[in-house]
Design an enzyme around this catalytic site. Sequence first.
Site, PDB file in Angstrom:
ATOM      1  N   ARG A 284       0.844  -1.207   0.000  1.00  0.00           N
ATOM      2  CA  ARG A 284       0.000   0.000   0.000  1.00  0.00           C
ATOM      3  C   ARG A 284       0.877   1.254   0.000  1.00  0.00           C
ATOM      4  O   ARG A 284       0.481   2.309  -0.475  1.00  0.00           O
ATOM      5  CB  ARG A 284      -0.970  -0.011   1.198  1.00  0.00           C
ATOM      6  CG  ARG A 284      -1.811   1.240   1.297  1.00  0.00           C
ATOM      7  CD  ARG A 284      -3.141   1.058   2.028  1.00  0.00           C
ATOM      8  NE  ARG A 284      -3.065   0.233   3.207  1.00  0.00           N
ATOM      9  CZ  ARG A 284      -2.536   0.612   4.379  1.00  0.00           C
ATOM     10  NH1 ARG A 284      -2.013   1.820   4.514  1.00  0.00           N
ATOM     11  NH2 ARG A 284      -2.520  -0.210   5.412  1.00  0.00           N
TER      12      ARG A 284
ATOM     13  N   ASP B 242      -5.785  19.339 -14.889  1.00  0.00           N
ATOM     14  CA  ASP B 242      -6.227  18.044 -15.411  1.00  0.00           C
ATOM     15  C   ASP B 242      -5.809  18.012 -16.881  1.00  0.00           C
ATOM     16  O   ASP B 242      -6.399  18.685 -17.723  1.00  0.00           O
ATOM     17  CB  ASP B 242      -7.741  17.900 -15.250  1.00  0.00           C
ATOM     18  CG  ASP B 242      -8.255  16.543 -15.755  1.00  0.00           C
ATOM     19  OD1 ASP B 242      -7.548  15.905 -16.561  1.00  0.00           O
ATOM     20  OD2 ASP B 242      -9.371  16.149 -15.367  1.00  0.00           O
TER      21      ASP B 242
ATOM     22  N   LYS C  43      -7.499   6.874 -19.529  1.00  0.00           N
ATOM     23  CA  LYS C  43      -7.713   7.383 -20.880  1.00  0.00           C
ATOM     24  C   LYS C  43      -6.460   7.162 -21.731  1.00  0.00           C
ATOM     25  O   LYS C  43      -6.020   6.038 -21.884  1.00  0.00           O
ATOM     26  CB  LYS C  43      -8.146   8.847 -20.792  1.00  0.00           C
ATOM     27  CG  LYS C  43      -9.285   9.090 -19.790  1.00  0.00           C
ATOM     28  CD  LYS C  43     -10.536   8.324 -20.166  1.00  0.00           C
ATOM     29  CE  LYS C  43     -11.771   8.623 -19.361  1.00  0.00           C
ATOM     30  NZ  LYS C  43     -11.710   8.671 -17.927  1.00  0.00           N
TER      31      LYS C  43
HETATM   32  C1  PLP Z   1     -10.842  14.785 -18.092  1.00  0.00           C
HETATM   33  C2  PLP Z   1     -11.148  13.752 -17.061  1.00  0.00           C
HETATM   34  N1  PLP Z   1     -10.685  13.908 -15.821  1.00  0.00           N
HETATM   35  C3  PLP Z   1     -10.924  12.994 -14.846  1.00  0.00           C
HETATM   36  C4  PLP Z   1     -11.689  11.870 -15.092  1.00  0.00           C
HETATM   37  C5  PLP Z   1     -11.934  10.865 -13.996  1.00  0.00           C
HETATM   38  O1  PLP Z   1     -11.117   9.755 -14.210  1.00  0.00           O
HETATM   39  P1  PLP Z   1     -11.486   8.245 -13.789  1.00  0.00           P
HETATM   40  O2  PLP Z   1     -12.701   7.837 -14.559  1.00  0.00           O
HETATM   41  O3  PLP Z   1     -10.237   7.486 -14.144  1.00  0.00           O
HETATM   42  O4  PLP Z   1     -11.746   8.263 -12.320  1.00  0.00           O
HETATM   43  C6  PLP Z   1     -12.192  11.662 -16.361  1.00  0.00           C
HETATM   44  C7  PLP Z   1     -13.031  10.461 -16.642  1.00  0.00           C
HETATM   45  O5  PLP Z   1     -13.799  10.423 -17.573  1.00  0.00           O
HETATM   46  C8  PLP Z   1     -11.924  12.622 -17.376  1.00  0.00           C
HETATM   47  O6  PLP Z   1     -12.403  12.478 -18.627  1.00  0.00           O
END
Ligand code: PLP
Length: 392
Positions: free
Chosen positions: A64, A189, A214
């Site tokens: 962990r 992000d 993704k």
């Molecule tokens: C731009 C973006 N940020 C964050 C997330 C969240 O990621 P996760 O689905 O891996 O938790 C997503 C998911 O679709 C996303 O498209």
Amino acid sequence: MPQDATGRNLCRMSKLDAKAPTLAAQAMGWVDPLTKAVVPPIHPATTFIRDPDNQYRAGHSYARAENPTYDHAQKLLAALEGGAGCLTFASGMAAATTVFQILKPGDHVVAPNVMYWGLRRWLTTFGRERGLQVDLVDASDLDAIAAALRPGATKMVWIETPANPTWPITDIAGAAELAHGAGARLAVDSTVATPVLTRPLALGADLVMHSATKYLNGHSDVVAGALVTAQSDDFWHKVATLRHNGGAILGSFEAWLLLRGLRTLYLRVERACRTAEHLAARLTAHPAIAAVLYPGLPEHPGHAVAARQMQGGFGGMLSIRVQGGEQAAIATAAKVRIWKRATSLGGVESLIEHRASVEGPGTPAPPDLLRLSVGIEDPDDLLDDLDQALGP
Ligand SMILES: Cc1ncc(COP(=O)(O)O)c(C=O)c1O
């Protein structure tokens, strides 16, 4: 640098020796010191042997806290983003919400009104319930960010660029200057841009977040998240401690798949960008389409900033607004044969979805919008399929 049990470096290539695509393709140039295998192993072990003198010299005690399989993926991601460190998480949401859990009740957060809807919902429900003061602004407008900042109280400016699902662009360098001027951190992000196209830390950001589900993994078979930091500071140590104590870690198998996916990241993203550009240019003239939203198009409001801060392409994500409104858009998504009608993005297969149906009431997604995640298939197959689906 990952090490074997005797403390020898497992990476035969340091950051300085090669460019990012080479580091990715070769998983940091890793070669197994015992077998000379070129593919890193999976370490499913949850626990590791102590040395006779009570130390853990190999750097691993319990999985962990630290796991050689995710350590390797983290080293590579830190190198690709030019960061001081990386931590992987059980999902993108686990990574993002860990950042906000470090903040204290009463701390002020500025975030975009157009962003991944799941995180926007978390911030405006759980975040606010935990005492965070959350302001959502048009983050493509630096003046709107500046107006929302409360110097001293604002602790985090969160941006996403390009942002779901209409792809506004935020000027990262400008946002960093504003955030820092108010005593706040800037987190980006960068899921859609990936380190192939944008390196937010080099533009002044403090943290980069990825839904590694993704593009980073790229094969729609792993849920994962990552944070990369510019500095190994007190905030970062809190993030690491919270992951360790909270346990939102990435499993060994997922970490191994992520590392495997990262090896083709540059090829996949480059291909998706080229095809997305081709589709955007062709679909703009389509009689059944009211608008194409893509930062690579000169008429996109964020094009100039995107051209400055994205290198080598504008990403594989675009949206179309279908003539005839919501029902026409839903009917189009139902008629595709090659595109897959599914949520998510950044995989090798192209996906189409009616975004307002996913996000529900309060979404900024126009009702006639279809979000397209461009994969690596033949571009003309994708275009022909959309053409037939948009037809009568
Ligand atoms: C731009 C973006 N940020 C964050 C997330 C969240 O990621 P996760 O689905 O891996 O938790 C997503 C998911 O679709 C996303 O498209």
